[in-house]
Design a protein around this motif. Sequence first.
Motif, PDB file in Angstrom:
ATOM      1  N   VAL A   1       0.839  -1.197   0.000  1.00  0.00           N
ATOM      2  CA  VAL A   1       0.000   0.000   0.000  1.00  0.00           C
ATOM      3  C   VAL A   1       0.874   1.247   0.000  1.00  0.00           C
ATOM      4  O   VAL A   1       1.874   1.328   0.731  1.00  0.00           O
ATOM      5  CB  VAL A   1      -0.926   0.025   1.240  1.00  0.00           C
ATOM      6  N   GLY A   2       0.517   2.211  -0.844  1.00  0.00           N
ATOM      7  CA  GLY A   2       1.154   3.522  -0.868  1.00  0.00           C
ATOM      8  C   GLY A   2       0.083   4.604  -0.875  1.00  0.00           C
ATOM      9  O   GLY A   2      -1.100   4.330  -1.108  1.00  0.00           O
ATOM     10  N   ILE A   3       0.504   5.841  -0.630  1.00  0.00           N
ATOM     11  CA  ILE A   3      -0.429   6.963  -0.576  1.00  0.00           C
ATOM     12  C   ILE A   3       0.057   8.071  -1.510  1.00  0.00           C
ATOM     13  O   ILE A   3       1.241   8.438  -1.491  1.00  0.00           O
ATOM     14  CB  ILE A   3      -0.542   7.530   0.853  1.00  0.00           C
ATOM     15  N   ILE A   4      -0.852   8.584  -2.327  1.00  0.00           N
ATOM     16  CA  ILE A   4      -0.605   9.791  -3.110  1.00  0.00           C
ATOM     17  C   ILE A   4      -1.532  10.861  -2.564  1.00  0.00           C
ATOM     18  O   ILE A   4      -2.756  10.706  -2.588  1.00  0.00           O
ATOM     19  CB  ILE A   4      -0.873   9.555  -4.601  1.00  0.00           C
ATOM     20  N   SER A   5      -0.971  11.933  -2.026  1.00  0.00           N
ATOM     21  CA  SER A   5      -1.753  13.015  -1.418  1.00  0.00           C
ATOM     22  C   SER A   5      -1.425  14.321  -2.125  1.00  0.00           C
ATOM     23  O   SER A   5      -0.246  14.672  -2.288  1.00  0.00           O
ATOM     24  CB  SER A   5      -1.423  13.126   0.080  1.00  0.00           C
ATOM     25  N   ASP A   6      -2.457  15.016  -2.559  1.00  0.00           N
ATOM     26  CA  ASP A   6      -2.279  16.268  -3.319  1.00  0.00           C
ATOM     27  C   ASP A   6      -1.370  16.049  -4.531  1.00  0.00           C
ATOM     28  O   ASP A   6      -0.547  16.896  -4.876  1.00  0.00           O
ATOM     29  CB  ASP A   6      -1.726  17.382  -2.423  1.00  0.00           C
ATOM     30  N   GLY A   7      -1.484  14.892  -5.135  1.00  0.00           N
ATOM     31  CA  GLY A   7      -0.748  14.596  -6.361  1.00  0.00           C
ATOM     32  C   GLY A   7       0.661  14.094  -6.167  1.00  0.00           C
ATOM     33  O   GLY A   7       1.339  13.770  -7.145  1.00  0.00           O
ATOM     34  N   GLU A   8       1.141  14.021  -4.904  1.00  0.00           N
ATOM     35  CA  GLU A   8       2.522  13.604  -4.655  1.00  0.00           C
ATOM     36  C   GLU A   8       2.561  12.366  -3.761  1.00  0.00           C
ATOM     37  O   GLU A   8       1.806  12.270  -2.789  1.00  0.00           O
ATOM     38  CB  GLU A   8       3.305  14.738  -3.967  1.00  0.00           C
ATOM     39  N   PRO A   9       3.453  11.413  -4.060  1.00  0.00           N
ATOM     40  CA  PRO A   9       3.579  10.229  -3.205  1.00  0.00           C
ATOM     41  C   PRO A   9       4.081  10.605  -1.816  1.00  0.00           C
ATOM     42  O   PRO A   9       4.904  11.517  -1.660  1.00  0.00           O
ATOM     43  CB  PRO A   9       4.618   9.367  -3.941  1.00  0.00           C
ATOM     44  N   ALA A  10       3.581   9.906  -0.810  1.00  0.00           N
ATOM     45  CA  ALA A  10       4.065  10.102   0.553  1.00  0.00           C
ATOM     46  C   ALA A  10       5.450   9.485   0.684  1.00  0.00           C
ATOM     47  O   ALA A  10       5.693   8.371   0.218  1.00  0.00           O
ATOM     48  CB  ALA A  10       3.102   9.471   1.544  1.00  0.00           C
ATOM     49  N   PHE A  11       6.362  10.212   1.332  1.00  0.00           N
ATOM     50  CA  PHE A  11       7.739   9.750   1.521  1.00  0.00           C
ATOM     51  C   PHE A  11       7.986   9.400   2.985  1.00  0.00           C
ATOM     52  O   PHE A  11       7.290   9.875   3.877  1.00  0.00           O
ATOM     53  CB  PHE A  11       8.735  10.836   1.095  1.00  0.00           C
ATOM     54  N   THR A  12       8.968   8.579   3.196  1.00  0.00           N
ATOM     55  CA  THR A  12       9.455   8.308   4.538  1.00  0.00           C
ATOM     56  C   THR A  12      10.979   8.395   4.511  1.00  0.00           C
ATOM     57  O   THR A  12      11.599   8.227   3.459  1.00  0.00           O
ATOM     58  CB  THR A  12       9.011   6.912   5.033  1.00  0.00           C
TER      59      THR A  12
END
Length: 310
Positions: free
Chosen positions: A68-79
């Motif tokens: 599972v990954g998340i794209i928020s406001d058009g950008e992938p979430a980073f860690t």
Amino acid sequence: LNDYGYQHPLQITQCGGGTISVNRAIEAPLLTLDSGPVSGVIGSQFLSELMGYNNVITTDMGGTSFDVGIISDGEPAFTYVSNVNQYEYFLPKIDIQAVGNGGGSLVRVDPTTGVLRVGPESAGAVPGPICYDQGGEIPTVTDAALVLGYIAVDSFANGTIQLNRGNAEDAIAKIGEQLGLDLMETAAGIVKISEFQMADLIRRMTIQKGFDPRDFVLFAFGGAGPMHVFLVAEELAVPQVIVPRYPGHLSALGQLLADQRLDGVRAWGGKLSAVDPAELRGPTSEMKSVASKTLLDAGFESERQKHTFT
């Protein structure tokens, strides 16, 4: 590739969402960790831009895991901090979380508790699910999906693989005997446990990080993803599920779309109030030289930008 007319350097996908040279991958193989699932997020970002979606939950279910990954406001979430087994490493990467839950996840009755357990062990490509007729003896999620009619026996893999439904039914029926359930109840229970494990992972990636799943669409891809995510979406109140035309190829699409990318990170210890700029000149100069050489070797000109942090 050269025989087909390809005349560019070979690139390797990396965990930050871009590609790196083969030499860079050899120097820092950690950069390639999770690069396959990360490519699925890049492919999803491309499709979401075309379709006008800014917030996307990406779900990639293959034979071994559910990622599972998340794209928020058009950008992938980073860690920037990740854990693999007992090891912690500090590296900028697209945030991918996974659970050992795929089409090949093995199904057993726990001998201690007497309850049904799905995964995290997998049948792998060989022998694979029992219905593949390659020597598998332990039922899998795919076997349960076949019994429930999620998978068509005659048209699987465009008709190139003939599935053995009878063997899958026999194995799942034996599991059911231990639980006091009939064949269909057991198969439905296997799939339901699998799907609720997926929902729990998405909760950790969304609700526990301040995202509301109702504000997202869900992209379902991977070889097994589109079969199972609709119950997951219903459980989380996600309003819309998108299945790409070729869901098994989305990560490959993301790899083709990935840009050349170079991330350089250096650790420095000490109090900011006691920083002597002279101490940082050496490491930053070395980082600049390495970055410039890497870009030049790949055929790119380098440009330096200076940032001041307050």
